[in-house]
Write a protein that holds these residues in place. Sequence first.
Motif, mmCIF file in Angstrom:
data_model
loop_
_atom_site.group_PDB
_atom_site.id
_atom_site.type_symbol
_atom_site.label_atom_id
_atom_site.label_comp_id
_atom_site.label_asym_id
_atom_site.label_seq_id
_atom_site.Cartn_x
_atom_site.Cartn_y
_atom_site.Cartn_z
ATOM 1 N N ASP A 427 0.888 -1.536 0.278
ATOM 2 C CA ASP A 427 -0.044 -0.256 -0.365
ATOM 3 C C ASP A 427 1.327 1.412 -0.054
ATOM 4 N N GLU A 428 1.656 1.017 0.524
ATOM 5 C CA GLU A 428 2.661 2.472 0.788
ATOM 6 C C GLU A 428 3.557 2.530 -0.382
ATOM 7 N N MET A 429 4.309 1.604 -1.322
ATOM 8 C CA MET A 429 4.935 1.687 -2.364
ATOM 9 C C MET A 429 4.192 2.171 -3.504
ATOM 10 N N GLN A 430 2.880 1.811 -3.534
ATOM 11 C CA GLN A 430 1.449 2.182 -4.154
ATOM 12 C C GLN A 430 1.357 4.103 -4.313
ATOM 13 N N ASN A 431 1.172 4.016 -2.585
ATOM 14 C CA ASN A 431 1.132 5.688 -2.701
ATOM 15 C C ASN A 431 1.517 6.322 -2.757
ATOM 16 N N LEU A 432 3.448 5.721 -2.756
ATOM 17 C CA LEU A 432 4.453 6.790 -2.975
ATOM 18 C C LEU A 432 4.355 6.720 -4.666
ATOM 19 N N PHE A 433 4.716 6.115 -4.924
ATOM 20 C CA PHE A 433 4.646 6.194 -6.800
ATOM 21 C C PHE A 433 3.153 6.605 -7.032
ATOM 22 N N THR A 434 2.320 7.084 -6.653
ATOM 23 C CA THR A 434 1.078 7.553 -7.751
ATOM 24 C C THR A 434 0.976 9.109 -6.898
ATOM 25 N N LEU A 435 2.546 9.145 -5.641
ATOM 26 C CA LEU A 435 1.759 10.830 -5.441
ATOM 27 C C LEU A 435 3.359 11.228 -6.090
ATOM 28 N N HIS A 436 4.503 10.439 -5.967
ATOM 29 C CA HIS A 436 5.846 11.028 -6.516
ATOM 30 C C HIS A 436 6.304 10.224 -7.396
ATOM 31 N N ARG A 437 6.150 10.534 -8.012
ATOM 32 C CA ARG A 437 6.113 9.257 -9.865
ATOM 33 C C ARG A 437 7.406 9.708 -9.963
ATOM 34 N N HIS A 438 7.466 10.905 -10.778
ATOM 35 C CA HIS A 438 8.825 11.711 -10.448
ATOM 36 C C HIS A 438 10.152 11.656 -10.140
ATOM 37 N N GLU A 439 9.850 11.670 -9.110
ATOM 38 C CA GLU A 439 11.120 11.985 -7.568
ATOM 39 C C GLU A 439 11.780 10.225 -7.689
ATOM 40 N N LEU A 440 10.780 9.636 -8.082
ATOM 41 C CA LEU A 440 11.628 7.487 -8.027
ATOM 42 C C LEU A 440 12.794 7.604 -9.142
ATOM 43 N N PRO A 441 13.730 6.788 -8.284
ATOM 44 C CA PRO A 441 15.065 6.477 -9.846
ATOM 45 C C PRO A 441 13.845 5.864 -11.046
ATOM 46 N N HIS A 442 14.304 5.809 -12.095
ATOM 47 C CA HIS A 442 14.407 5.739 -13.516
ATOM 48 C C HIS A 442 13.215 4.466 -13.892
ATOM 49 N N LYS A 443 13.961 3.534 -13.170
ATOM 50 C CA LYS A 443 13.281 2.225 -13.143
ATOM 51 C C LYS A 443 12.038 2.096 -12.180
ATOM 52 N N ALA A 444 12.220 2.095 -11.560
ATOM 53 C CA ALA A 444 10.843 2.204 -10.370
ATOM 54 C C ALA A 444 9.224 2.033 -12.141
ATOM 55 N N ARG A 445 9.122 0.919 -11.608
ATOM 56 C CA ARG A 445 7.255 -0.183 -11.992
ATOM 57 C C ARG A 445 6.452 -0.130 -10.854
ATOM 58 N N MET A 446 5.113 0.448 -11.772
ATOM 59 C CA MET A 446 4.000 -1.115 -10.298
ATOM 60 C C MET A 446 3.037 -1.616 -11.878
ATOM 61 N N GLU A 447 2.732 -2.014 -11.574
ATOM 62 C CA GLU A 447 1.486 -2.767 -12.851
ATOM 63 C C GLU A 447 1.050 -1.597 -12.304
ATOM 64 N N LYS A 448 0.066 -1.607 -13.554
ATOM 65 C CA LYS A 448 -1.056 -0.286 -14.794
ATOM 66 C C LYS A 448 -2.436 -0.822 -13.094
ATOM 67 N N PHE A 449 -2.944 0.757 -12.217
ATOM 68 C CA PHE A 449 -3.928 0.669 -11.687
ATOM 69 C C PHE A 449 -4.590 1.748 -12.022
ATOM 70 N N ASP A 450 -5.828 2.128 -11.431
ATOM 71 C CA ASP A 450 -6.470 2.751 -11.675
ATOM 72 C C ASP A 450 -6.323 4.030 -10.731
ATOM 73 N N VAL A 451 -5.084 5.038 -10.667
ATOM 74 C CA VAL A 451 -5.252 5.825 -10.203
ATOM 75 C C VAL A 451 -6.794 6.282 -8.882
ATOM 76 N N LYS A 452 -7.909 5.965 -9.351
ATOM 77 C CA LYS A 452 -8.822 6.691 -8.239
ATOM 78 C C LYS A 452 -8.862 5.176 -7.391
ATOM 79 N N GLU A 453 -8.539 3.634 -7.873
ATOM 80 C CA GLU A 453 -9.372 2.445 -7.058
ATOM 81 C C GLU A 453 -7.797 3.037 -5.995
ATOM 82 N N VAL A 454 -6.747 3.299 -5.730
ATOM 83 C CA VAL A 454 -6.265 3.042 -4.625
ATOM 84 C C VAL A 454 -6.302 4.350 -4.161
ATOM 85 N N GLN A 455 -7.613 5.665 -3.893
ATOM 86 C CA GLN A 455 -7.515 6.605 -3.197
ATOM 87 C C GLN A 455 -8.718 5.959 -1.941
#
Length: 578
Positions: A427-455
Amino acid sequence: MGLPKRIPLLFFVLPVFVLWLRPAFAQQNLSGQVTTLGKPLAGVNVRVLDTPTGTVTDAQGRYQIQAHSGQILRFSFVGYQTVEVVVDEMNQTLNISLYEAVNNLEEVTVQKERATEPGVTPMGKPAKMETNFGIVDVERAGYAINYVSGEKLNYAHEFVHRALVGKIPNYKLIDDIPPKVVLRGKNSINLDNSAIWEIDGVIYTDNPPLINVSDVKEVYVIQGLAGTVKYGTLGAGGVIVVKTKLGDIKSNSNHNTKKTDNYTNKDYYQNDALPYNQYTEYEPFYLKSLDSLVTAEHIYHAYTESGDNLKADAYYGLAVTQKLYQEFGANTYAKKITETVRDRHADNPEVLKSLAYLLQTEGQYEQSLPIYRKLLALRPDYAQSYRDLANGLVETNGYRQAWKTYMQYLNKTGKLTEAGIDKVVFDEMQNLFTLHRHELPHKARMEKFDVKEVQQDLRLVFEWNVADAEFELEFVNPNRQVFSFNHTYRDNNPLLIAEKKQGYSTESFFIESLQGNWQVNLTYHGNGKYDPTYLKMTTFYNWGSATQRQETLTFRLLQTGMKFNLIKVSQTSLASNK
């Protein structure tokens, strides 16, 4: 408690899979007392599981034994529930409470294996399962079907919904009467993803009738989506199919509609929780004596002038630190005692974690971060160490390093599951990826998901410094219905064993579509020793959205058996930062 819909798990290709193994430590001496309802219990068997080492408690219920960290101590006594505790390096003292148990017929029944009979699969399941939607070929169904014969149910319980606990993988009894069961998903308070019941061909989405164990012929449990598709959205949480010996159990009212009764949970809040400030009135006298002091300087001097034994007590220092921060903020005196406690107890993970909690509560994130780095150095084999450091890095805007720390955890485990600390990390990695994607390492990846679904409206995270802490959480919704989570050896022994084996002490819950007023209460039952437990509760408002914010509270738990209120939340709380 219902659960939200499933969110896709992380998908990583990891080059190396390392098993999560807790290394063995040197043998240590353990001692404690076994009681029942506050009275000593003599003659209790205390044994190191899978070894010849064992002892019995004396007339005062006391025992002494040697064990290695990672081994399991089993406490057993005829007529009482057996308790198993994983030993860790902090378990020099381990006090245990045992509770009377109903006789379990399985313990005294001698059974003989039977050869496979016609109409029975090699695994002992009936070859055919009859449901409301027709007959299913169990072997060719293409999805997993769990089966329990009525003869194999736990006869220590009167009703089938209780007797299935421990018999079906992932089966969690969330509410007792009416029965509410969760077969998969996250911990969520009010989004209903519970299993439905089919009893003798009748489908119940709410209030299934209570079935006596002796009336049950067989039970099938369908967990996978492929198996529940015929039930439509009603079966999203899984289906429990019960066949009775009578075959004619009917409902006295119409239960074939989803959520027709908003009050199916008949367990209502009794207004029996104290405010936390009344709970703290039972603090030891040496802490109460500080209440008459009106300045931070006076409190600090009272601390420095205390006797050597008192000053050497880490939890005295922590209590004074907490009082200074709460009443006077991050002043010079609070910081001095913080440094004293940190340096004097630099090798005690429980003390350091408590101190970090207090600092986070005061927003002193930069000061708590080095403590979490130290905890990882002290406990590199604990899952919690990686999660806590990553969380601390997020709080100090170190998003890139936080992601790398989470990845260290993944390289330790090789995978993420949907349970325990893995669920919290995901849950915390998904949140971090959602809110700060552009500040993470370039190779950071997660499965595609609906942002509204995790809110989510609200996320509640509970953490505690002593692994053996026992408590009950009570969530009260706007209708004053109660949803409970038991973290006790009496009611949830397997969970506490899993936590100590993997090395974590945290649990999280979601409340979606927050409406009206909610409150969370806690009843404390001790931690096996004489020191207090520090419980940290972090409330995330508007989780996963751009307006996400958090509030942290830390509670000192010492008095047992008293229920007090932790927090009250409402829509006003959510809107305060929009």
